[in-house]
Design a protein around this motif. Sequence first.
Motif, PDB file in Angstrom:
ATOM      1  N   PRO A 484      34.209  58.572  57.554  1.00 42.50           N
ATOM      2  CA  PRO A 484      35.286  58.421  57.101  1.00 42.50           C
ATOM      3  C   PRO A 484      36.796  58.752  57.593  1.00 42.50           C
ATOM      4  O   PRO A 484      37.872  58.903  56.980  1.00 42.50           O
ATOM      5  CB  PRO A 484      35.250  58.838  55.590  1.00 42.50           C
ATOM      6  N   ILE A 485      36.771  59.241  58.895  1.00 36.85           N
ATOM      7  CA  ILE A 485      38.010  59.566  59.607  1.00 36.85           C
ATOM      8  C   ILE A 485      38.733  58.323  59.885  1.00 36.85           C
ATOM      9  O   ILE A 485      39.963  58.244  60.019  1.00 36.85           O
ATOM     10  CB  ILE A 485      37.608  60.353  60.460  1.00 36.85           C
ATOM     11  N   ALA A 486      38.120  57.284  60.680  1.00 36.46           N
ATOM     12  CA  ALA A 486      38.895  56.141  61.155  1.00 36.46           C
ATOM     13  C   ALA A 486      37.788  55.006  60.866  1.00 36.46           C
ATOM     14  O   ALA A 486      36.744  54.893  61.694  1.00 36.46           O
ATOM     15  CB  ALA A 486      39.182  56.286  62.377  1.00 36.46           C
ATOM     16  N   PRO A 487      37.723  54.001  59.912  1.00 37.32           N
ATOM     17  CA  PRO A 487      39.223  54.219  58.865  1.00 37.32           C
ATOM     18  C   PRO A 487      39.044  55.307  57.818  1.00 37.32           C
ATOM     19  O   PRO A 487      38.158  55.657  57.503  1.00 37.32           O
ATOM     20  CB  PRO A 487      38.840  52.777  57.983  1.00 37.32           C
ATOM     21  N   PHE A 488      40.345  55.775  57.580  1.00 34.04           N
ATOM     22  CA  PHE A 488      40.303  56.896  56.804  1.00 34.04           C
ATOM     23  C   PHE A 488      40.145  56.522  55.345  1.00 34.04           C
ATOM     24  O   PHE A 488      40.693  55.681  54.655  1.00 34.04           O
ATOM     25  CB  PHE A 488      41.691  57.431  57.039  1.00 34.04           C
ATOM     26  N   ASN A 489      39.189  57.296  54.712  1.00 36.10           N
ATOM     27  CA  ASN A 489      38.686  57.103  53.123  1.00 36.10           C
ATOM     28  C   ASN A 489      39.180  58.559  52.557  1.00 36.10           C
ATOM     29  O   ASN A 489      38.563  59.555  52.910  1.00 36.10           O
ATOM     30  CB  ASN A 489      37.388  56.724  53.273  1.00 36.10           C
ATOM     31  N   THR A 490      40.046  58.555  51.759  1.00 33.83           N
ATOM     32  CA  THR A 490      40.540  59.948  51.186  1.00 33.83           C
ATOM     33  C   THR A 490      39.405  60.540  50.085  1.00 33.83           C
ATOM     34  O   THR A 490      38.845  61.425  50.193  1.00 33.83           O
ATOM     35  CB  THR A 490      41.524  59.831  50.007  1.00 33.83           C
ATOM     36  N   SER A 491      38.566  59.573  49.420  1.00 37.02           N
ATOM     37  CA  SER A 491      37.394  60.173  48.625  1.00 37.02           C
ATOM     38  C   SER A 491      36.300  60.424  49.342  1.00 37.02           C
ATOM     39  O   SER A 491      35.401  61.382  48.733  1.00 37.02           O
ATOM     40  CB  SER A 491      37.076  58.977  47.486  1.00 37.02           C
TER      41      SER A 491
END
Length: 540
Positions: A484-491
């Motif tokens: 989830p770094i790229a694409p970035f996912n906050t959760s």
Amino acid sequence: MRFLKKKNRKMLNPFTSLPSSQSMESNQKDSLNTSLQQNIQTLKDTLGKSSDIIIREIRIGKEGTIKAGIIYTDGLTDTPSLQNFILETLMLDIKEIDLHKKSPEQNLISVLKDVALTVGEIKEETSFDAILTSLLSGDTIILLDGYAEGLIISNRQWAERGVTEPTAQTVVRGPREGFTENLRINTALIRRKIKDPQLWMETKTIGTRTKTNIAIVYIHDIADDKIVKEVNLRLDRINIDGILESGNIEGFIQDSTYSPFSTIYNTERPDVVAAALLEGRIAILVDGTPFALLVPALFIQFFQSPEDYYERTVFGSLIRTLRFIAFIISLLAPALFIAITTYHQSMLPPALLLSLAAQREGVPFPAFVEALIMEVTFEILREAGIRMPRSIGTAMSIVGAFVIGTAAVEAGLISAMMVIIVSITAISNFVSPSYEMAIAVRILRFVFMALAASFGLFGIMVGLIALILHLCSLRSFGIPYMSPIAPFNTSDQKDTFIVRPIWKMITRPHLMNQKNWIRQQDSTAAKPEPPENKKDEGSS
């Protein structure tokens, strides 16, 4: 033009299509014959003079008028169960039953299956190829004279390694059981941890000669149906004569063949597989190897260890941060030393610069050649320590590195600082919990060393940009490799660089599954608050 070439090649290939007469002959040969002697002779002709194939002809029935053949493979079949539940039943107990007195809709094969034989799994089969595969897998085959079908009795048993502690992925705290080479034991270890009816296990056979059993394991209401379909599609496309290890499967189904980074994760720990299944991943188990494959695999997954979730959150986060620091050191430490000492000496403090200059005064090689010699030497020692017997392998690698490093410094071939840099790099490489990631870093280290020797820090920056672009371009079964770094996912950052408490991990990774995101309902209900300090009623 490419399409026409493929079409012409297919038309010219004599093995792509058979004439109708040959096809009919093949179908006839694949079916059993009503003659027992002819079926046994066909088995003997097919298997040759194999001494481990036991063929015994007996007579069964009340009058002993029915001829039967018992065929099994010595060493793969449970001999006590064969004697107690098959031979004894057919030759002694069945004499009390008149096999000729049966209903019109029943044949003798069905009577033996439904009434006589007291074993667990029995299957009727008319295909000679299926009979042969089951025989070589350890099953017992029963053929009757006058019937073009046989019984396959599952009573496999062979010498195997028991459930022991994993050697490749050790932990300080956690389960001590690991997978074995038996597929059924491995599926039982997973089923024992996840007692859910939605845990589905699909079995395939791959390999025209080895007939290797493959199990696809996933949780039906969590795993994405598109990924499950893609896994089945890639496995069905495999057409090879033999599969001996899960690495053979990995070579066929991986997304990027020539990338140093693996897009499929392998493990020999049942708890890791169970945790991955609960996140929505799919496990591929191969009979004959203790290593299971997990897909999709992400970059961040290779830095995660099972004990990150068994220890306290602070300890797990600290250790994971340490792994990322060790990854950067093992990748860039020799390259940065070469670039600074060769092109950017002004970046060093004067005292350190004079010390390095004094150490390199008698060294005849440039920094790049010096680092290359030491890195290759350490790689040779590492491989020698792995291949040698365990009792002397570790001692040999440690003593060899110490003796060679000290002798090289005293001989004036290598500077002392270079020995320190290479040693720190080698130690940092061992911090990685994944062997595949450690190998990828070892390969890229030489590339960054060459860039640093050619262009200095500018070459290292260009190499890092190219590396990041390559990582962002990779996918594992349709999932971005760097998520989830790229694409970035906050959760999903709750389990990336740090480990949040398990009672705060409410949702599963979003890109892994599109069905059931919720892992637990309410974090506040799962984590009870400590009671408030109240004063005693009698105190003033």
